[in-house]
Design a protein around this motif. Structure first.
Motif, mmCIF file in Angstrom:
data_model
loop_
_atom_site.group_PDB
_atom_site.id
_atom_site.type_symbol
_atom_site.label_atom_id
_atom_site.label_comp_id
_atom_site.label_asym_id
_atom_site.label_seq_id
_atom_site.Cartn_x
_atom_site.Cartn_y
_atom_site.Cartn_z
ATOM 1 N N ALA A 1 73.050 -64.409 -20.284
ATOM 2 C CA ALA A 1 73.408 -63.466 -21.348
ATOM 3 C C ALA A 1 72.380 -63.127 -21.816
ATOM 4 N N GLU A 2 71.248 -63.677 -22.508
ATOM 5 C CA GLU A 2 70.193 -63.467 -23.231
ATOM 6 C C GLU A 2 69.130 -62.880 -22.107
ATOM 7 N N ILE A 3 68.880 -63.291 -20.990
ATOM 8 C CA ILE A 3 68.150 -62.439 -20.106
ATOM 9 C C ILE A 3 68.474 -61.156 -19.791
ATOM 10 N N ASN A 4 69.813 -61.201 -19.463
ATOM 11 C CA ASN A 4 70.300 -59.907 -19.279
ATOM 12 C C ASN A 4 70.153 -58.747 -20.329
ATOM 13 N N ARG A 5 70.272 -59.165 -21.770
ATOM 14 C CA ARG A 5 70.005 -58.218 -22.889
ATOM 15 C C ARG A 5 68.629 -57.994 -23.011
ATOM 16 N N LYS A 6 67.657 -58.976 -22.677
ATOM 17 C CA LYS A 6 66.239 -58.461 -22.676
ATOM 18 C C LYS A 6 65.752 -57.554 -21.659
ATOM 19 N N LEU A 7 66.386 -57.835 -20.358
ATOM 20 C CA LEU A 7 66.111 -57.008 -19.270
ATOM 21 C C LEU A 7 66.554 -55.444 -19.545
ATOM 22 N N ALA A 8 67.893 -55.359 -20.077
ATOM 23 C CA ALA A 8 68.566 -54.186 -20.265
ATOM 24 C C ALA A 8 67.793 -53.319 -21.582
ATOM 25 N N ASP A 9 67.043 -54.266 -22.245
ATOM 26 C CA ASP A 9 66.515 -53.299 -23.442
ATOM 27 C C ASP A 9 65.217 -52.478 -22.918
ATOM 28 N N PHE A 10 64.634 -52.632 -21.838
ATOM 29 C CA PHE A 10 63.631 -51.866 -21.347
ATOM 30 C C PHE A 10 64.145 -51.122 -19.899
ATOM 31 N N SER A 11 65.303 -51.026 -19.679
ATOM 32 C CA SER A 11 66.152 -50.341 -18.444
ATOM 33 C C SER A 11 65.679 -48.825 -18.513
ATOM 34 N N TYR A 12 65.982 -48.428 -19.760
ATOM 35 C CA TYR A 12 65.619 -47.030 -19.807
ATOM 36 C C TYR A 12 64.140 -46.565 -19.419
ATOM 37 N N SER A 13 63.431 -47.447 -19.918
ATOM 38 C CA SER A 13 61.835 -47.148 -19.620
ATOM 39 C C SER A 13 61.419 -47.423 -18.443
ATOM 40 N N LEU A 14 61.953 -48.311 -17.589
ATOM 41 C CA LEU A 14 61.615 -48.595 -16.055
ATOM 42 C C LEU A 14 62.318 -47.512 -15.331
ATOM 43 N N TYR A 15 63.553 -46.958 -15.594
ATOM 44 C CA TYR A 15 63.953 -45.843 -14.938
ATOM 45 C C TYR A 15 62.889 -44.626 -15.033
ATOM 46 N N ALA A 16 62.533 -44.514 -16.315
ATOM 47 C CA ALA A 16 61.791 -43.138 -16.718
ATOM 48 C C ALA A 16 60.073 -43.086 -16.372
ATOM 49 N N VAL A 17 59.803 -44.456 -16.142
ATOM 50 C CA VAL A 17 58.258 -44.416 -15.679
ATOM 51 C C VAL A 17 58.021 -44.858 -14.274
ATOM 52 N N HIS A 18 58.906 -45.643 -13.538
ATOM 53 C CA HIS A 18 58.629 -46.143 -12.531
ATOM 54 C C HIS A 18 57.820 -45.342 -11.482
ATOM 55 N N ASN A 19 58.162 -43.983 -11.246
ATOM 56 C CA ASN A 19 57.866 -43.213 -10.341
ATOM 57 C C ASN A 19 56.505 -42.971 -10.270
ATOM 58 N N PRO A 20 55.886 -42.358 -11.026
ATOM 59 C CA PRO A 20 54.429 -42.315 -11.509
ATOM 60 C C PRO A 20 53.629 -43.437 -11.195
ATOM 61 N N VAL A 21 54.010 -44.712 -11.472
ATOM 62 C CA VAL A 21 53.462 -46.060 -11.280
ATOM 63 C C VAL A 21 53.417 -46.296 -9.721
ATOM 64 N N VAL A 22 54.410 -46.314 -9.181
ATOM 65 C CA VAL A 22 54.748 -46.709 -7.794
ATOM 66 C C VAL A 22 53.891 -45.620 -6.928
ATOM 67 N N PHE A 23 53.720 -44.395 -7.324
ATOM 68 C CA PHE A 23 53.230 -43.239 -6.543
ATOM 69 C C PHE A 23 51.541 -43.528 -6.561
ATOM 70 N N LEU A 24 51.145 -43.572 -7.851
ATOM 71 C CA LEU A 24 49.672 -44.023 -8.039
ATOM 72 C C LEU A 24 49.094 -45.384 -7.240
ATOM 73 N N GLY A 25 50.022 -46.296 -7.485
ATOM 74 C CA GLY A 25 49.704 -47.760 -6.823
ATOM 75 C C GLY A 25 49.835 -47.503 -5.338
ATOM 76 N N ALA A 26 50.721 -46.926 -4.728
ATOM 77 C CA ALA A 26 51.069 -46.791 -3.179
ATOM 78 C C ALA A 26 49.698 -45.892 -2.802
ATOM 79 N N GLY A 27 49.501 -44.813 -3.593
ATOM 80 C CA GLY A 27 48.415 -44.123 -3.257
ATOM 81 C C GLY A 27 47.139 -44.627 -3.208
ATOM 82 N N ALA A 28 46.660 -45.548 -4.023
ATOM 83 C CA ALA A 28 45.270 -46.435 -3.996
ATOM 84 C C ALA A 28 45.552 -47.348 -2.890
ATOM 85 N N ILE A 29 46.512 -47.988 -2.526
ATOM 86 C CA ILE A 29 46.647 -48.852 -1.396
ATOM 87 C C ILE A 29 46.344 -48.142 -0.034
#
Length: 401
Positions: A296-324
């Protein structure tokens, strides 16, 4: 209203899991085309990857987000209205800060990463037709107003933020439509609120029906907060039925089936949203013992930044995949099946996206309460100043008369 510990743990787990599933669904096409899945033998890892990264799972994750948001946000508003509580000022402050404390920095991250990626890796994923016309700075203002994919295209590679627009305006429209149920308001205030809600709903639905559909899903979550009993009372059975339904949807709602019946997707979306809402209601009424532990503690900590993960993951993965791809060459991604190097690169970029989102959240999402206090203080000062001016005007009028 305090949530039952088991339900709270379930929602926390759902929030971070859904965000992670969306990340995997968006990242996978940059590394694996799966074109050889039915032609050449594959490893167990590839078969599992092919199964869990499909569009249907990521799509259900978004549906799940809307149900959870409706339950937590719309449910609170609905409860306050039915209990005749004064809530609107605090509600709007909380909702605006919750969205914008992440949205504004997320658009800045998208601008920075996309500009860098397009400059360094021109022949890359940024040239995909999906992003045609999406890099103009003129798109940032409507995206800041949460009109992306309603009245404006999304900006840059921030395609997932289309759902944020539907969610934000659900926050606004829902209480306006329901304020006539609040007995503590005058009929004029009720009429004004309802009229504004109808007008806003119509304006958001005018370009297309996207908002209307996801508003319906969101409302299903809100109703789950006040439902008097679940359709299926045993939450384990309810959850099992939901899982079966989602898996069957993954295997059947695609290709020829969707071409033959385009409305099938919306039908299963409503069905799965209803089944998910029923699990939540069943957990609301579950009174079996529950001991909060490490999970339950792990779920709470991971949930605390789930919105951030949803909001910024695309530009991160596109830049990373583009670099590769920029360093490894155009043919780095095989046409039949990925090798160990591709799988390792995918795993490393996934970890990088999660780590970046966590760091991003410490500067944004984790500061939500600070932003709320600041905005509340600003609103109180403005209100007090306006009230004093009105009092001074009244005093002058009384002196003159």
């Amino acid at each position: 209203m305090r949530l039952e510990p088991r339900l709270s743990n379930f929602l926390d787990g759902g929030r971070w899991l859904f965000a992670f599933v969306v990340l995997i669904g968006h990242e996978t096409p940059l590394f694996n085309r799966f074109s050889g899945m039915m032609i050449t033998p594959q490893s167990a890892t590839n078969y599992i990857w092919w199964f869990v990264s499909h569009f249907q799972f990521a799509h259900f994750a978004v549906i799940g987000f809307f149900v959870i948001s409706g339950f937590l946000v719309g449910g609170n508003a609905l409860t306050a209205i039915l209990q005749e509580k004064s809530f609107l000022k605090s509600y709007l402050i909380n909702r605006v800060t919750r969205i914008y404390v992440v949205l504004i920095p997320a658009l800045l991250v998208t601008f920075t990463f996309d500009t860098l990626g397009r400059a360094l890796f021109r022949k890359s994923f940024y040239e995909n037709k999906l992003f045609d016309g999406h890099f103009g700075l003129n798109l940032i203002p409507p995206n800041l107003l949460n009109l992306q994919e309603i009245y404006s295209p999304f900006y840059g590679t921030s395609a997932p933020l289309w759902s944020l627009a539907c969610e934000f305006w659900s926050y606004i429209v829902f209480p306006l439509l329901l304020l006539p149920l609040h007995r503590g308001l005058s009929w004029r205030a009720k009429a004004a609120a309802f009229t504004a809600g109808v007008a806003l709903f119509a304006a958001l639905c005018a370009p297309q029906t996207l908002f209307a559909f996801y508003f319906l899903i969101w409302v299903m979550g809100a109703v789950a907060r006040v439902a008097t009993r679940p359709l299926i009372g045993n939450y384990k059975l309810a959850l099992a039925i939901l899982i079966v339904s989602v898996v069957v949807t993954r295997l059947t709602v695609r290709g020829p089936a969707l071409e033959a019946v385009p409305q099938l997707q919306q039908f299963v979306d409503v069905l799965n949203a209803f089944l998910f809402a029923n699990v939540i209601v069943a957990l609301r009424f579950d009174r079996s013992p529950f001991q909060e532990g490490r999970a339950a503690e792990i779920n709470r900590k991971l949930a605390d930044f789930s919105y951030s993960l949803y909001a910024v993951h695309n530009p991160v993965v596109f830049l990373g995949a583009g670099a590769i791809r920029g360093f490894a060459g155009e043919e780095w991604m095989p046409h039949d099946c990925p090798g160990s190097l591709q799988i390792l690169s995918f795993a490393c970029l996934t970890g990088l996206a999660v780590a970046f989102a966590y760091g991003f959240s410490r500067l944004t999402e984790a500061r939500t309460e600070d932003a709320r206090r600041a905005l509340r203080a600003l609103v109180d000062r403005v209100t007090a100043t306006h009230g004093q001016r009105m009092a001074d005007k009244m005093a002058v009028r009384e002196t003159v008369s």
